[in-house]
Scaffold this active site. Sequence first.
Site, mmCIF file in Angstrom:
data_model
loop_
_atom_site.group_PDB
_atom_site.id
_atom_site.type_symbol
_atom_site.label_atom_id
_atom_site.label_comp_id
_atom_site.label_asym_id
_atom_site.label_seq_id
_atom_site.Cartn_x
_atom_site.Cartn_y
_atom_site.Cartn_z
ATOM 1 N N ASP A 94 83.057 88.562 47.667
ATOM 2 C CA ASP A 94 84.132 89.301 48.334
ATOM 3 C C ASP A 94 83.806 90.782 48.469
ATOM 4 O O ASP A 94 84.392 91.481 49.297
ATOM 5 C CB ASP A 94 85.446 89.147 47.547
ATOM 6 C CG ASP A 94 85.915 87.712 47.543
ATOM 7 O OD1 ASP A 94 85.843 87.067 48.594
ATOM 8 O OD2 ASP A 94 86.339 87.228 46.476
ATOM 9 N N ARG A 116 84.194 74.902 53.970
ATOM 10 C CA ARG A 116 84.781 75.053 52.628
ATOM 11 C C ARG A 116 85.361 73.703 52.198
ATOM 12 O O ARG A 116 86.575 73.511 52.186
ATOM 13 C CB ARG A 116 85.845 76.154 52.620
ATOM 14 C CG ARG A 116 85.251 77.527 52.888
ATOM 15 C CD ARG A 116 86.285 78.620 52.911
ATOM 16 N NE ARG A 116 86.670 79.080 51.586
ATOM 17 C CZ ARG A 116 87.518 80.099 51.365
ATOM 18 N NH1 ARG A 116 88.037 80.742 52.374
ATOM 19 N NH2 ARG A 116 87.830 80.453 50.135
ATOM 20 N N CYS A 136 90.246 82.090 55.172
ATOM 21 C CA CYS A 136 89.204 82.806 55.913
ATOM 22 C C CYS A 136 88.140 81.822 56.374
ATOM 23 O O CYS A 136 87.760 80.914 55.637
ATOM 24 C CB CYS A 136 88.566 83.869 55.015
ATOM 25 S SG CYS A 136 89.653 85.243 54.647
ATOM 26 N N LYS A 151 95.097 88.973 43.289
ATOM 27 C CA LYS A 151 95.504 87.868 44.169
ATOM 28 C C LYS A 151 94.924 86.551 43.665
ATOM 29 O O LYS A 151 95.620 85.536 43.583
ATOM 30 C CB LYS A 151 95.015 88.138 45.599
ATOM 31 C CG LYS A 151 95.080 86.931 46.520
ATOM 32 C CD LYS A 151 94.561 87.223 47.910
ATOM 33 C CE LYS A 151 93.089 87.054 48.106
ATOM 34 N NZ LYS A 151 92.595 85.701 48.366
ATOM 35 N N ASN A 152 93.628 86.573 43.349
ATOM 36 C CA ASN A 152 92.968 85.307 43.021
ATOM 37 C C ASN A 152 93.285 84.803 41.616
ATOM 38 O O ASN A 152 92.847 83.721 41.221
ATOM 39 C CB ASN A 152 91.459 85.423 43.255
ATOM 40 C CG ASN A 152 91.159 85.518 44.753
ATOM 41 O OD1 ASN A 152 92.036 85.277 45.581
ATOM 42 N ND2 ASN A 152 89.931 85.879 45.094
ATOM 43 N N ARG A 192 97.006 89.392 53.777
ATOM 44 C CA ARG A 192 96.918 88.230 52.882
ATOM 45 C C ARG A 192 96.396 88.667 51.516
ATOM 46 O O ARG A 192 96.655 87.998 50.518
ATOM 47 C CB ARG A 192 95.991 87.156 53.481
ATOM 48 C CG ARG A 192 96.628 86.453 54.670
ATOM 49 C CD ARG A 192 95.851 85.211 55.076
ATOM 50 N NE ARG A 192 95.167 84.666 53.938
ATOM 51 C CZ ARG A 192 93.856 84.500 53.840
ATOM 52 N NH1 ARG A 192 93.071 84.787 54.850
ATOM 53 N NH2 ARG A 192 93.322 84.004 52.761
HETATM 54 N N1 EPU Z 1 82.564 74.320 47.541
HETATM 55 C C1 EPU Z 1 82.223 73.023 47.831
HETATM 56 N N2 EPU Z 1 83.068 72.018 47.430
HETATM 57 C C2 EPU Z 1 84.228 72.274 46.769
HETATM 58 C C3 EPU Z 1 84.561 73.607 46.483
HETATM 59 C C4 EPU Z 1 83.714 74.619 46.877
HETATM 60 O O1 EPU Z 1 81.194 72.763 48.437
HETATM 61 O O2 EPU Z 1 84.939 71.313 46.443
HETATM 62 C C5 EPU Z 1 81.664 75.412 47.966
HETATM 63 C C6 EPU Z 1 82.339 76.334 48.991
HETATM 64 O O3 EPU Z 1 82.232 75.802 50.288
HETATM 65 C C7 EPU Z 1 81.561 77.616 48.808
HETATM 66 C C8 EPU Z 1 81.220 77.608 47.319
HETATM 67 O O4 EPU Z 1 81.415 76.265 46.877
HETATM 68 O O5 EPU Z 1 80.388 77.594 49.551
HETATM 69 C C9 EPU Z 1 82.065 78.527 46.468
HETATM 70 O O6 EPU Z 1 83.429 78.228 46.686
HETATM 71 P P1 EPU Z 1 84.545 78.380 45.567
HETATM 72 O O7 EPU Z 1 85.243 77.077 45.420
HETATM 73 O O8 EPU Z 1 83.955 79.004 44.355
HETATM 74 O O9 EPU Z 1 85.525 79.431 46.239
HETATM 75 P P2 EPU Z 1 87.088 79.297 46.408
HETATM 76 O O10 EPU Z 1 87.702 78.817 45.153
HETATM 77 O O11 EPU Z 1 87.403 78.620 47.683
HETATM 78 C C10 EPU Z 1 87.532 81.699 45.489
HETATM 79 C C11 EPU Z 1 88.243 82.917 45.980
HETATM 80 C C12 EPU Z 1 87.469 83.528 47.127
HETATM 81 C C13 EPU Z 1 86.071 83.894 46.625
HETATM 82 C C14 EPU Z 1 85.387 82.649 46.048
HETATM 83 C C15 EPU Z 1 84.046 82.929 45.420
HETATM 84 C C16 EPU Z 1 90.534 82.341 45.515
HETATM 85 C C17 EPU Z 1 91.882 82.050 46.037
HETATM 86 N N3 EPU Z 1 89.574 82.543 46.415
HETATM 87 O O12 EPU Z 1 87.465 80.817 46.601
HETATM 88 O O13 EPU Z 1 88.155 84.708 47.513
HETATM 89 O O14 EPU Z 1 85.310 84.406 47.690
HETATM 90 O O15 EPU Z 1 86.226 82.058 45.035
HETATM 91 O O16 EPU Z 1 84.162 83.836 44.383
HETATM 92 O O17 EPU Z 1 90.355 82.419 44.307
HETATM 93 C C18 EPU Z 1 89.126 86.211 49.012
HETATM 94 O O18 EPU Z 1 89.821 86.619 48.081
HETATM 95 O O19 EPU Z 1 89.051 86.798 50.130
HETATM 96 C C19 EPU Z 1 88.325 85.009 48.831
HETATM 97 C C20 EPU Z 1 87.794 84.337 49.847
#
Ligand code: EPU
Length: 420
Positions: A309, A121, A116, A22-23, A401
């Site tokens: 995750d 975030r 989620c 998915k990711n 999802r």
């Molecule tokens: N963060 C910030 N500012 C930003 C972006 C992120 O402060 O501009 C913080 C977030 O709040 C969080 C941390 O950085 O505390 C890590 O967030 P990250 O951006 O790495 O996560 P994401 O890209 O929103 C993806 C996956 C998530 C997975 C995380 C961490 C996708 C679509 N989602 O989320 O997957 O938990 O990386 O590995 O790629 C899931 O599949 O259920 C899921 C939540």
Amino acid sequence: MEIIEVRGGRTLAGSIAPPAAKNSVLPLLAATLLCGEPCRLHGVPRLTDVDTSLAILTAAGARAARCGRDIVTRPVTLLSGDIPPRLAGAMRSSVFYLAPLLVRAGQVRLPVPGGCRLGPRPVDIHLDGLAAMGARVELAADAVILRRSGRLHGADFTLRLPSVGATETLLMAASCAEGTTVLRGAACEPEVEDLAGFLTACGARITGAGTPVIVIQGRAGGLDGCSYTPLPDRITATTYAAAVAMAGGDITIRRCCPATFSTFLDFLRATGCDVQTGVSSVRIRRDRRVPLQGGQELFAAAWPGFATDAAPLAAAVLLTAQGPSRIYDGLFQNRFACAAGFRALGAQAQDNGRELTIQGDARLTGTVVTAPDLRGGAALVIAALAAEGKTCILDEGHIRRGYQALPDELASLGAGCRMA
Ligand code: EPU
């Protein structure tokens, strides 16, 4: 409301293969907007987040459709940068449309992204990086608006933390910017490498993906197309592994990349499961007459750390293990909302923000629980496999999802699991 019904107590046997990640698929679908030729993504699972992505692409004026198990996209000339609020609010991954729509449509309006509720975030790193490349950022009450006058240009940008999504946004933007971009402090997750692999197959020039420093030489004219098979889903594979650890039995996970979830496999070994990895398969055995070993301390962190995750799934496995365990999530403030469901099943599990404490030695009994989010919902399904009697997991659509048909997949391994 969907209801997953689980009758606990059955051991698992057989083999199963996870679909494309998915990711990986979600950013890849957004990245197809950058391509001036058709793209084909192979083996894309039928997830609601994928359906939402197809709807965003269509709303932008792009042409993208399922073709059997694949998704085929075709280039168009006119694109709208307005992402409908309903679609943005349906998933966090609507944020992946910021960069490609800014590049292709010249402006983009992203209403507040959903997803989620794992804690705050923010999208500041995405925005700061795009601003460094020449985007003008406006924060309205209910949306983020980005505009550019000329083309985006290369930049030397340091991410304040290794955000997966922000690294992917900036990879997409830099691939079509004028000049060279250096991303420092980039996320190193396998899905980042997979996006770089896709962009490279479309003609982008990227080195260092999978390390903290990525260098991208932009192709301001846009990218070509390609035919691409995304990485197998490591979290779905982790879920199958957690299932057999919880229920007992002997399963083989085929067509997976064991290296992408080796921290979870190491965790299972530490609890006493027998884990044998091949090049693209893993066999996991657990004799359920022998209790798993608790006393585990896990710390979820960015790659190559223990995946956030996977943290609720590990928690489920530890509920019945011998002795107390602790899990700390270094990424999200509210990863363990599933603790309420664990308690309803009879476990002692206390969530204190980022930390979950598990007493262990629980005797679980079926009841009605509610899926709080995607991975927390899956963790409740896993926990229910070891509960006596029937558990009903009420789900507002979180689980679909990220999992195409989790109850059917577990049932194919012998679990007493179905959609009610
Ligand atoms: N963060 C910030 N500012 C930003 C972006 C992120 O402060 O501009 C913080 C977030 O709040 C969080 C941390 O950085 O505390 C890590 O967030 P990250 O951006 O790495 O996560 P994401 O890209 O929103 C993806 C996956 C998530 C997975 C995380 C961490 C996708 C679509 N989602 O989320 O997957 O938990 O990386 O590995 O790629 C899931 O599949 O259920 C899921 C939540």
